[in-house]
Scaffold this motif. Sequence first.
Motif, PDB file in Angstrom:
ATOM      1  N   GLU A   1      57.409  39.710  -1.682  1.00  0.00           N
ATOM      2  CA  GLU A   1      56.029  39.821  -1.213  1.00  0.00           C
ATOM      3  C   GLU A   1      55.251  40.918  -1.934  1.00  0.00           C
ATOM      4  O   GLU A   1      54.024  40.967  -1.858  1.00  0.00           O
ATOM      5  CB  GLU A   1      56.002  40.066   0.302  1.00  0.00           C
ATOM      6  CG  GLU A   1      56.551  41.404   0.768  1.00  0.00           C
ATOM      7  CD  GLU A   1      58.054  41.405   0.988  1.00  0.00           C
ATOM      8  OE1 GLU A   1      58.566  42.391   1.553  1.00  0.00           O
ATOM      9  OE2 GLU A   1      58.722  40.417   0.588  1.00  0.00           O
ATOM     10  N   GLN A   2      55.945  41.790  -2.658  1.00  0.00           N
ATOM     11  CA  GLN A   2      55.268  42.866  -3.386  1.00  0.00           C
ATOM     12  C   GLN A   2      55.059  42.544  -4.861  1.00  0.00           C
ATOM     13  O   GLN A   2      54.411  43.313  -5.581  1.00  0.00           O
ATOM     14  CB  GLN A   2      56.058  44.162  -3.225  1.00  0.00           C
ATOM     15  CG  GLN A   2      56.075  44.667  -1.793  1.00  0.00           C
ATOM     16  CD  GLN A   2      56.937  45.891  -1.608  1.00  0.00           C
ATOM     17  OE1 GLN A   2      57.220  46.613  -2.558  1.00  0.00           O
ATOM     18  NE2 GLN A   2      57.368  46.144  -0.391  1.00  0.00           N
ATOM     19  N   LEU A   3      55.568  41.412  -5.322  1.00  0.00           N
ATOM     20  CA  LEU A   3      55.388  41.052  -6.724  1.00  0.00           C
ATOM     21  C   LEU A   3      53.921  40.832  -7.109  1.00  0.00           C
ATOM     22  O   LEU A   3      53.515  41.229  -8.207  1.00  0.00           O
ATOM     23  CB  LEU A   3      56.218  39.817  -7.063  1.00  0.00           C
ATOM     24  CG  LEU A   3      57.731  40.039  -7.186  1.00  0.00           C
ATOM     25  CD1 LEU A   3      58.452  38.710  -7.367  1.00  0.00           C
ATOM     26  CD2 LEU A   3      58.068  40.992  -8.330  1.00  0.00           C
ATOM     27  N   PRO A   4      53.080  40.205  -6.264  1.00  0.00           N
ATOM     28  CA  PRO A   4      51.673  40.064  -6.673  1.00  0.00           C
ATOM     29  C   PRO A   4      51.003  41.405  -6.955  1.00  0.00           C
ATOM     30  O   PRO A   4      50.273  41.540  -7.944  1.00  0.00           O
ATOM     31  CB  PRO A   4      51.036  39.352  -5.472  1.00  0.00           C
ATOM     32  CG  PRO A   4      52.163  38.570  -4.871  1.00  0.00           C
ATOM     33  CD  PRO A   4      53.361  39.460  -5.013  1.00  0.00           C
ATOM     34  N   ALA A   5      51.254  42.402  -6.120  1.00  0.00           N
ATOM     35  CA  ALA A   5      50.661  43.717  -6.347  1.00  0.00           C
ATOM     36  C   ALA A   5      51.238  44.373  -7.600  1.00  0.00           C
ATOM     37  O   ALA A   5      50.526  45.055  -8.350  1.00  0.00           O
ATOM     38  CB  ALA A   5      50.884  44.604  -5.122  1.00  0.00           C
ATOM     39  N   LEU A   6      52.530  44.173  -7.841  1.00  0.00           N
ATOM     40  CA  LEU A   6      53.153  44.738  -9.032  1.00  0.00           C
ATOM     41  C   LEU A   6      52.535  44.150 -10.298  1.00  0.00           C
ATOM     42  O   LEU A   6      52.157  44.885 -11.225  1.00  0.00           O
ATOM     43  CB  LEU A   6      54.648  44.457  -9.004  1.00  0.00           C
ATOM     44  CG  LEU A   6      55.445  44.926 -10.232  1.00  0.00           C
ATOM     45  CD1 LEU A   6      55.462  46.437 -10.319  1.00  0.00           C
ATOM     46  CD2 LEU A   6      56.863  44.364 -10.196  1.00  0.00           C
ATOM     47  N   PHE A   7      52.399  42.829 -10.335  1.00  0.00           N
ATOM     48  CA  PHE A   7      51.843  42.205 -11.529  1.00  0.00           C
ATOM     49  C   PHE A   7      50.354  42.522 -11.681  1.00  0.00           C
ATOM     50  O   PHE A   7      49.852  42.596 -12.806  1.00  0.00           O
ATOM     51  CB  PHE A   7      52.086  40.698 -11.494  1.00  0.00           C
ATOM     52  CG  PHE A   7      53.542  40.318 -11.580  1.00  0.00           C
ATOM     53  CD1 PHE A   7      54.471  41.168 -12.149  1.00  0.00           C
ATOM     54  CD2 PHE A   7      53.990  39.093 -11.089  1.00  0.00           C
ATOM     55  CE1 PHE A   7      55.824  40.823 -12.238  1.00  0.00           C
ATOM     56  CE2 PHE A   7      55.323  38.729 -11.183  1.00  0.00           C
ATOM     57  CZ  PHE A   7      56.236  39.600 -11.745  1.00  0.00           C
ATOM     58  N   ALA A   8      49.653  42.723 -10.572  1.00  0.00           N
ATOM     59  CA  ALA A   8      48.257  43.159 -10.653  1.00  0.00           C
ATOM     60  C   ALA A   8      48.169  44.552 -11.271  1.00  0.00           C
ATOM     61  O   ALA A   8      47.229  44.842 -12.040  1.00  0.00           O
ATOM     62  CB  ALA A   8      47.627  43.154  -9.263  1.00  0.00           C
ATOM     63  N   GLU A   9      49.129  45.415 -10.968  1.00  0.00           N
ATOM     64  CA  GLU A   9      49.151  46.748 -11.574  1.00  0.00           C
ATOM     65  C   GLU A   9      49.426  46.643 -13.075  1.00  0.00           C
ATOM     66  O   GLU A   9      48.803  47.353 -13.880  1.00  0.00           O
ATOM     67  CB  GLU A   9      50.216  47.613 -10.893  1.00  0.00           C
ATOM     68  CG  GLU A   9      50.381  49.002 -11.471  1.00  0.00           C
ATOM     69  CD  GLU A   9      49.214  49.940 -11.207  1.00  0.00           C
ATOM     70  OE1 GLU A   9      49.367  51.141 -11.439  1.00  0.00           O
ATOM     71  OE2 GLU A   9      48.133  49.475 -10.763  1.00  0.00           O
ATOM     72  N   PHE A  10      50.333  45.767 -13.471  1.00  0.00           N
ATOM     73  CA  PHE A  10      50.564  45.551 -14.897  1.00  0.00           C
ATOM     74  C   PHE A  10      49.269  45.124 -15.590  1.00  0.00           C
ATOM     75  O   PHE A  10      48.926  45.637 -16.658  1.00  0.00           O
ATOM     76  CB  PHE A  10      51.618  44.451 -15.112  1.00  0.00           C
ATOM     77  CG  PHE A  10      53.028  44.812 -14.751  1.00  0.00           C
ATOM     78  CD1 PHE A  10      53.353  46.038 -14.190  1.00  0.00           C
ATOM     79  CD2 PHE A  10      54.050  43.898 -14.970  1.00  0.00           C
ATOM     80  CE1 PHE A  10      54.669  46.356 -13.859  1.00  0.00           C
ATOM     81  CE2 PHE A  10      55.361  44.206 -14.653  1.00  0.00           C
ATOM     82  CZ  PHE A  10      55.675  45.431 -14.092  1.00  0.00           C
ATOM     83  N   HIS A  11      48.566  44.188 -14.970  1.00  0.00           N
ATOM     84  CA  HIS A  11      47.328  43.683 -15.565  1.00  0.00           C
ATOM     85  C   HIS A  11      46.264  44.773 -15.635  1.00  0.00           C
ATOM     86  O   HIS A  11      45.494  44.850 -16.607  1.00  0.00           O
ATOM     87  CB  HIS A  11      46.818  42.486 -14.762  1.00  0.00           C
ATOM     88  CG  HIS A  11      45.773  41.682 -15.467  1.00  0.00           C
ATOM     89  ND1 HIS A  11      44.426  41.989 -15.405  1.00  0.00           N
ATOM     90  CD2 HIS A  11      45.873  40.575 -16.263  1.00  0.00           C
ATOM     91  CE1 HIS A  11      43.755  41.110 -16.113  1.00  0.00           C
ATOM     92  NE2 HIS A  11      44.592  40.245 -16.649  1.00  0.00           N
ATOM     93  N   ARG A  12      46.229  45.627 -14.640  1.00  0.00           N
ATOM     94  CA  ARG A  12      45.222  46.701 -14.602  1.00  0.00           C
ATOM     95  C   ARG A  12      45.340  47.630 -15.807  1.00  0.00           C
ATOM     96  O   ARG A  12      44.328  48.031 -16.401  1.00  0.00           O
ATOM     97  CB  ARG A  12      45.367  47.518 -13.313  1.00  0.00           C
ATOM     98  CG  ARG A  12      44.375  48.685 -13.202  1.00  0.00           C
ATOM     99  CD  ARG A  12      44.658  49.567 -12.008  1.00  0.00           C
ATOM    100  NE  ARG A  12      45.871  50.377 -12.173  1.00  0.00           N
ATOM    101  CZ  ARG A  12      45.931  51.521 -12.866  1.00  0.00           C
ATOM    102  NH1 ARG A  12      44.856  51.977 -13.510  1.00  0.00           N
ATOM    103  NH2 ARG A  12      47.061  52.194 -12.932  1.00  0.00           N
ATOM    104  N   VAL A  13      46.569  47.986 -16.166  1.00  0.00           N
ATOM    105  CA  VAL A  13      46.743  48.996 -17.207  1.00  0.00           C
ATOM    106  C   VAL A  13      46.799  48.398 -18.612  1.00  0.00           C
ATOM    107  O   VAL A  13      46.791  49.145 -19.589  1.00  0.00           O
ATOM    108  CB  VAL A  13      47.998  49.858 -16.947  1.00  0.00           C
ATOM    109  CG1 VAL A  13      47.866  50.604 -15.631  1.00  0.00           C
ATOM    110  CG2 VAL A  13      49.279  49.026 -16.965  1.00  0.00           C
ATOM    111  N   LEU A  14      46.845  47.067 -18.737  1.00  0.00           N
ATOM    112  CA  LEU A  14      46.833  46.435 -20.054  1.00  0.00           C
ATOM    113  C   LEU A  14      45.403  46.244 -20.542  1.00  0.00           C
ATOM    114  O   LEU A  14      44.528  45.807 -19.795  1.00  0.00           O
ATOM    115  CB  LEU A  14      47.528  45.080 -20.009  1.00  0.00           C
ATOM    116  CG  LEU A  14      49.014  45.016 -20.321  1.00  0.00           C
ATOM    117  CD1 LEU A  14      49.496  43.579 -20.224  1.00  0.00           C
ATOM    118  CD2 LEU A  14      49.331  45.591 -21.697  1.00  0.00           C
ATOM    119  N   ALA A  15      45.180  46.550 -21.807  1.00  0.00           N
ATOM    120  CA  ALA A  15      43.897  46.251 -22.424  1.00  0.00           C
ATOM    121  C   ALA A  15      43.718  44.744 -22.518  1.00  0.00           C
ATOM    122  O   ALA A  15      44.704  43.991 -22.554  1.00  0.00           O
ATOM    123  CB  ALA A  15      43.833  46.870 -23.816  1.00  0.00           C
TER     124      ALA A  15
END
Length: 218
Positions: free
Chosen positions: A132-146
Amino acid sequence: MTEPARPAAGHLVAVRRSYDTVAADYARLVVPPAGMDPLSRAMLAAFAELVRESGGGVVADLGCGPGKVTAHLAALGLPAFGVDVSGEMIALARRSHPELRFQQGEMAALELPDRALGGILAWYSVHHTPDEQLPALFAEFHRVLAPGGHLLLGGHTGDGQSRPGSAYGHPVSYTSYLVPGDRLVELLAGAGFTVTTRLDQARPERPERGYVSLLAHA
């Protein structure tokens, strides 16, 4: 490191303590990239080439452990640094690769500004994150990627939870949360990634699990 107060604290504390315990034997037993299977090495090489062709940029190895793969990325021409929740793993990485930067931290709460990275490697490091925490984790990855930045995610696949109890000759308290490869692709798409390449593998020594490598861009 102060134990986090967020709801995720329980699983993170278990992961950190477990990998602190096994760190020395993990570093001794886990093969470096040179000992990986040819397809895994090819995915790492493709990731490095894609990042370079997209203009480069700093690359974060999230869940870097003792830094073997971080050093491999650096040898492939990427300005790479490592992040791991385990202080013992970070200490080993710093001793083994003093020329590189390693920091203790949580991959779901990176101390980085938006769009700071040209690439992220998450190599067999997200399976300790509850489903259930994977969506937030992948959103964090997307946030820090150019925009246009690349992600290489490698990991176990399956359906259900695994609590091994021991690993690398030591007791551990972490849980592995296995999800199907299709679900990982779906979750990455939901976070804004486009998955361009998927490699599924089976390994005779672990027939109960699958293995997937996913290349994606922001």
